[in-house]
Design a protein around this motif. Structure first.
Motif, short mmCIF file in Angstrom:
data_model
loop_
_atom_site.label_atom_id
_atom_site.label_comp_id
_atom_site.label_asym_id
_atom_site.label_seq_id
_atom_site.Cartn_x
_atom_site.Cartn_y
_atom_site.Cartn_z
N UNK A 128 0.82 -1.21 0.00
CA UNK A 128 0.00 0.00 0.00
C UNK A 128 0.86 1.26 0.00
N UNK A 129 0.38 2.27 -0.73
CA UNK A 129 1.12 3.52 -0.81
C UNK A 129 0.91 4.35 0.45
N UNK A 130 1.89 5.16 0.78
CA UNK A 130 1.82 6.00 1.98
C UNK A 130 1.83 7.46 1.55
N UNK A 175 -2.29 4.43 3.92
CA UNK A 175 -1.91 5.16 5.13
C UNK A 175 -1.70 6.63 4.76
N UNK A 176 -2.21 7.53 5.62
CA UNK A 176 -2.10 8.96 5.31
C UNK A 176 -1.60 9.75 6.52
N UNK A 202 0.94 12.75 15.69
CA UNK A 202 2.24 13.38 15.52
C UNK A 202 2.03 14.87 15.59
N UNK A 203 3.06 15.62 15.33
CA UNK A 203 2.96 17.07 15.44
C UNK A 203 3.38 17.73 14.14
N UNK A 204 2.90 18.96 13.99
CA UNK A 204 3.27 19.72 12.80
C UNK A 204 3.56 21.16 13.18
N UNK A 259 6.13 8.72 8.74
CA UNK A 259 4.92 8.81 9.58
C UNK A 259 4.99 7.91 10.81
N UNK A 260 6.00 7.04 10.86
CA UNK A 260 6.04 6.08 11.96
C UNK A 260 5.00 4.99 11.77
#
Ligand SMILES: [Zn+2]
Length: 458
Positions: A76-78, A140-141, A213-215, A376-377
């Motif tokens: 699957x693509x991420x 996964x996004x 997560x953080x941005x 993305x972990x």
């Protein structure tokens, strides 16, 4: 947060969709991408939790596995950088803007849409974007989440309201979600809210289904002190953190050093960090990112839609930086197209084929899977024992890739696959797309059409 699951799992089916009584399920496509190459005559199996347990060429296993006739299976693509709400802007800003200002017009449209959106529209847009991702083979996004101003329904009593709507959308669609919460100017209340959400998410979801997560937007929004608060929290929780790091063309850098040099000085540039579509990178920045083993996420469709050049991906790779890919503004959702446009942009710059690597298809597919998962972990990114059975299949007889033997197949897929050729999508051993269609297609599209009407009606 009780997630409203539209398709409750029946008692006879486990979490991974394995029939009751069975201890594993297996698949036998015409060929399967095991990293660097496609192999034929190979089945793969997953256990009840949806993890890959083994690959096999034994006749009994080949007979027991579900036959995926005329299909190739790929990990699957991420999608490393998404702003799901921007899906509402598609096709609404494609007209001449002010010279030299790539954001003009677009920013005004975003402001208008955000001003009219309630939690409901944000949910509908996210579900639409996430479903489109599944239809493109994305499993996964990373949602870089910041909506301003706060929409109706978001109250100070429930500061995580909108974030929870995004999570609910991803859960309903069935895509894995790294929710990267973008810090506003005031970091302390933000960190407190994110921490409350983290506790909730860990209670409600598997660790690799939804995680936080953080941005950050650098250098504009956060002061150094506030940045420290966010970065320290990310480190304490071992969270991934992503940042828009470079100013747009025309914006000047803060005196003295670049945002990346500043991060490195503070000790916050490391392998958990991803610099998102950096535009102005100095040679020193490239070295710093490589030394830190950080990732750079590029979004070529969005960049080209805005008329912005791409970062020097080949130099970054050579310096040791991973390159990941994202669909960002959702001008289109097609991660393989992002990959091919990155190489094409570099070809225009260099007047040569194979700029990103001697075998660009392999390098670009790696960016769209393995590197994205690392950024993305996420647990996916490759079809390997111990990783989740997250994969998509392509129809080998689709006109866009027909006639490609296994040795030429990856380059056919990376450089020419039409999105309609994506057939089935499985996440953690559960089928999410069947023959190119998501089971919630009708309600998701229907509600999105209504949401667009509400947002854009005069
Ligand atoms: Zn972005």
């Amino acid at each position: 947060m009780p997630p409203r699951d539209p398709s409750p799992v029946s008692a006879a089916v486990t979490r991974a969709g394995v029939p009751h009584g069975a201890t594993e399920q297996g698949w036998l496509p015409d060929c399967v991408y095991t990293g660097e190459k496609f192999e034929t005559g190979l089945a793969f199996f997953a256990d009840l939790t949806g993890r890959i347990t083994r690959f096999s060429r034994e006749p009994a296993d080949l007979a027991a596995a579900r036959r995926l006739d005329g299909q190739a299976a790929l990990p699957g693509l991420v999608n490393t950088h998404s702003r799901s709400f921007h899906r509402v802007l598609r096709g609404r800003t494609e007209r001449r803007g002010a010279p030299g200002d790539p954001l003009a017009g677009w920013a005004a449209a975003l402001g208008r849409a955000a001003g009219r959106a309630t939690g409901e529209e944000i949910f509908d847009a996210a579900r639409m974007a996430f479903m489109e991702m599944l239809l493109a083979g994305i499993t996964c996004v990373g949602e870089f989440h910041f909506v301003s101003p706060a929409p109706e329904g978001a109250t100070t009593a429930e500061p995580n309201f909108v974030r929870r709507e995004i999570i609910r959308a991803a859960h309903e669609v069935g895509i894995r979600l790294a929710l990267l919460n973008v810090a506003p100017e005031r970091a302390e209340p933000f960190v407190r809210d994110v921490e409350n959400l983290r506790v909730l998410v860990e209670k409600e979801f598997l660790a690799d289904e939804v995680w936080l997560g953080l941005g950050a937007d650098l250098p504009a929004v956060l002061s150094v002190d506030q940045l420290k608060v966010v970065a320290m929290y990310a480190r304490a929780q071992r969270m991934r953190w992503h940042a828009h790091v470079a100013p747009l063309p025309g914006e000047s850098l803060p005196a003295g050093r670049t945002p990346l040099a500043q991060l490195a000085e503070l000790g916050f540039l490391d392998k958990r960090f991803t610099a998102v579509h950096p535009i102005q990178l100095t040679d020193d920045d490239v070295k710093l990112l490589g030394t830190a083993r950080a990732t750079v996420c590029l979004c070529p469709i969005t960049a080209q839609n805005f008329g912005i050049d791409t970062a020097p991906a080949e130099k970054l790779l050579a310096a040791g930086t991973g390159i990941a890919l994202g669909t960002d503004s959702h001008a289109q959702i097609d991660l393989l197209k992002e990959a091919r446009l990155l190489e094409y942009q570099l070809r225009v710059q260099h007047g040569q084929r194979g700029v990103i690597a001697a075998e660009p298809a392999t390098a670009l597919f790696h960016a769209a899977t393995v590197t994205g998962a690392r950024s993305l972990g996420a647990t996916g990114g490759a079809l390997e024992v111990g990783r989740p059975a997250d994969f998509f299949t392509v129809n080998l007889f689709d006109p866009s890739i027909a006639g490609a033997e296994p040795g030429a197949l990856l380059a056919n897929i990376v450089f020419a696959l039409e999105r309609r050729a994506v057939r089935d999508v499985w996440i953690g051993g559960r089928q999410r797309v069947v023959a190119g269609r998501h089971p919630l297609h009708g309600p998701i599209v229907g509600r999105f059409v209504e949401a667009q009407r509400r947002i854009w009606s005069t």
